[in-house]
Motif scaffolding. Structure first.
Motif, short mmCIF file in Angstrom:
data_model
loop_
_atom_site.label_atom_id
_atom_site.label_comp_id
_atom_site.label_asym_id
_atom_site.label_seq_id
_atom_site.Cartn_x
_atom_site.Cartn_y
_atom_site.Cartn_z
N GLN A 256 -4.13 -13.15 0.68
CA GLN A 256 -4.68 -11.82 0.47
C GLN A 256 -3.68 -10.74 0.87
O GLN A 256 -3.54 -9.72 0.19
N LYS A 257 -2.96 -10.97 1.96
CA LYS A 257 -1.95 -10.00 2.41
C LYS A 257 -0.83 -9.85 1.36
O LYS A 257 -0.40 -8.74 1.06
N ILE A 258 -0.36 -10.98 0.83
CA ILE A 258 0.71 -10.93 -0.17
C ILE A 258 0.20 -10.26 -1.45
O ILE A 258 0.90 -9.43 -2.04
N THR A 259 -1.01 -10.59 -1.85
CA THR A 259 -1.60 -10.00 -3.06
C THR A 259 -1.73 -8.49 -2.92
O THR A 259 -1.33 -7.73 -3.82
N THR A 264 -0.40 -2.98 -4.30
CA THR A 264 -0.55 -1.59 -3.83
C THR A 264 0.67 -1.01 -3.15
O THR A 264 0.77 0.21 -3.02
N MET A 265 1.59 -1.85 -2.71
CA MET A 265 2.73 -1.36 -1.93
C MET A 265 4.08 -1.60 -2.59
O MET A 265 5.05 -0.89 -2.27
N ALA A 266 4.17 -2.57 -3.46
CA ALA A 266 5.45 -2.91 -4.09
C ALA A 266 5.72 -1.99 -5.27
O ALA A 266 5.76 -2.40 -6.43
N ASP A 269 7.09 4.56 -5.32
CA ASP A 269 6.43 5.66 -4.62
C ASP A 269 6.07 5.28 -3.19
O ASP A 269 6.35 6.02 -2.23
N TYR A 270 5.44 4.13 -3.02
CA TYR A 270 5.02 3.68 -1.69
C TYR A 270 6.24 3.40 -0.81
O TYR A 270 6.29 3.80 0.36
N LEU A 271 7.22 2.71 -1.37
CA LEU A 271 8.39 2.31 -0.58
C LEU A 271 9.18 3.52 -0.10
O LEU A 271 9.67 3.55 1.03
#
Length: 319
Positions: A256-259, A264-266, A269-271
């Motif tokens: 779930q963490k990897i998903t 949502t983070m990869a 904009d997020y990075l």
């Protein structure tokens, strides 16, 4: 003249002392020590990908995402560049690769051959895009070849027998055009999308196939190709985006963490907003120059399965 490389594309058998061989170096794609990480998710997770081009900087392209994944999962992520698509399939089948960057076709092959993995995300060039791209049939500008029918009797560059846009969809297109793929052309496996394009440019192949961005953007930006040097004479139907698939044997919490991280983070904009990308250096999430990742699931790749049914290619059932 740009060299066309004929690679050994067979599946690499993994015994107790066997390793996957990396392109361009003497290291193993997955060493024996990696098995200590454990399928359930130990201290180290192995992520593997096949380069779309003959690049030595594949690890650097994924470095920012890996940094983010390490923070979100609390695990060390070891990145490995595989020699070909078959190596990634076999590595995940054997439990030595937990996070795999597949092509759509190689993912379908992996699943059909019994690999227990789930696709979670695929790269998109721009925010809001749906994951997908096209295969191009190309010739050197000025060629008398105007369509796929003209590929008959010619030396044609493909990428890899397990490549979606570099082999499977082109094969389907040629069959639709009435070209005998087995006997009506001289097929060359170049080993990379860039190699296929540049071999057409140099005249080593009279025609070839590669994915759209390699022709329209990547090689032009690198100064290896001018816009008017290559002509596209065929475009495939939309191909679902290349998926990242995670091993089903991982702990549910870790999966779930990897998903969540990929979905949502990869993305650029997020990075950027969270300090993963700093200074004037380009913020990258993969080797395709994508903005980030969008959600996919197994059903996303049913279109690839249908193309397999049409072509009846042996690669659809063998891996």
């Amino acid at each position: 003249m740009f060299p066309v490389i004929r690679r050994n594309l067979g599946v690499l058998a993994l015994g107790a002392s066997s390793v996957l061989v990396l392109a361009g170096c003497g290291e193993s794609a997955v060493s024996e020590s990696d098995t200590s990480s454990g399928a359930k998710g130990g201290d180290t997770l192995v992520m593997a990908a096949v380069p779309a081009e003959n690049s030595t900087d594949l690890k650097a392209s994924y470095a920012t995402v890996i940094k983010m994944l390490e923070k979100e999962t609390g695990r060390k992520i070891e990145f490995q560049k595989a020699t070909n698509y078959a190596a990634v399939i076999e590595g995940q089948r054997s439990g030595k690769i937990q996070i795999a960057a597949y092509g759509p076709f190689s993912y379908v092959q992996a699943k059909s051959s019994g690999v227990k993995a789930t696709p979670i995300a695929a790269g998109v060039e721009k925010k809001g895009d749906k994951p997908g791209y096209r295969s191009y049939g190309i010739v050197k500008t000025g060629s008398a070849i105007k369509d796929l029918k003209g590929f008959a009797g010619k030396k044609v560059c493909f990428v890899d027998p397990n490549s979606t846009s570099g082999y499977l969809y082109p094969r389907s297109g040629l069959l639709d055009a009435g070209v005998d793929v087995e006997k009506g052309i001289t097929a060359v496996m170049s080993g990379g999308h860039d190699a296929s394009v540049l071999a057409v440019k140099s005249g080593q192949c009279e025609a070839g196939f590669a994915y759209d961005t390699m022709v329209d953007k990547q090689l032009i930006e690198k100064g290896q190709l001018k816009k008017d040097e290559i002509t596209t004479v065929w475009k495939s139907d939309l191909i679902p985006g290349s998926p990242v698939a995670i091993s089903d044997d991982l702990d549910a919490d870790l999966k779930q963490k990897i998903t969540n991280a990929f979905r949502t983070m990869a993305n650029v904009d997020y990075l950027k907003a969270h300090g993963y990308c700093g200074g004037s250096a380009k913020c990258e999430v993969d080797d395709a120059g994508d903005w980030g990742y969008a959600t996919v699931d197994d059903a996303t790749y049913d279109g690839v399965r249908k193309v397999c049914e049409v072509t009846k290619d042996k690669q659809c059932v063998e891996s």
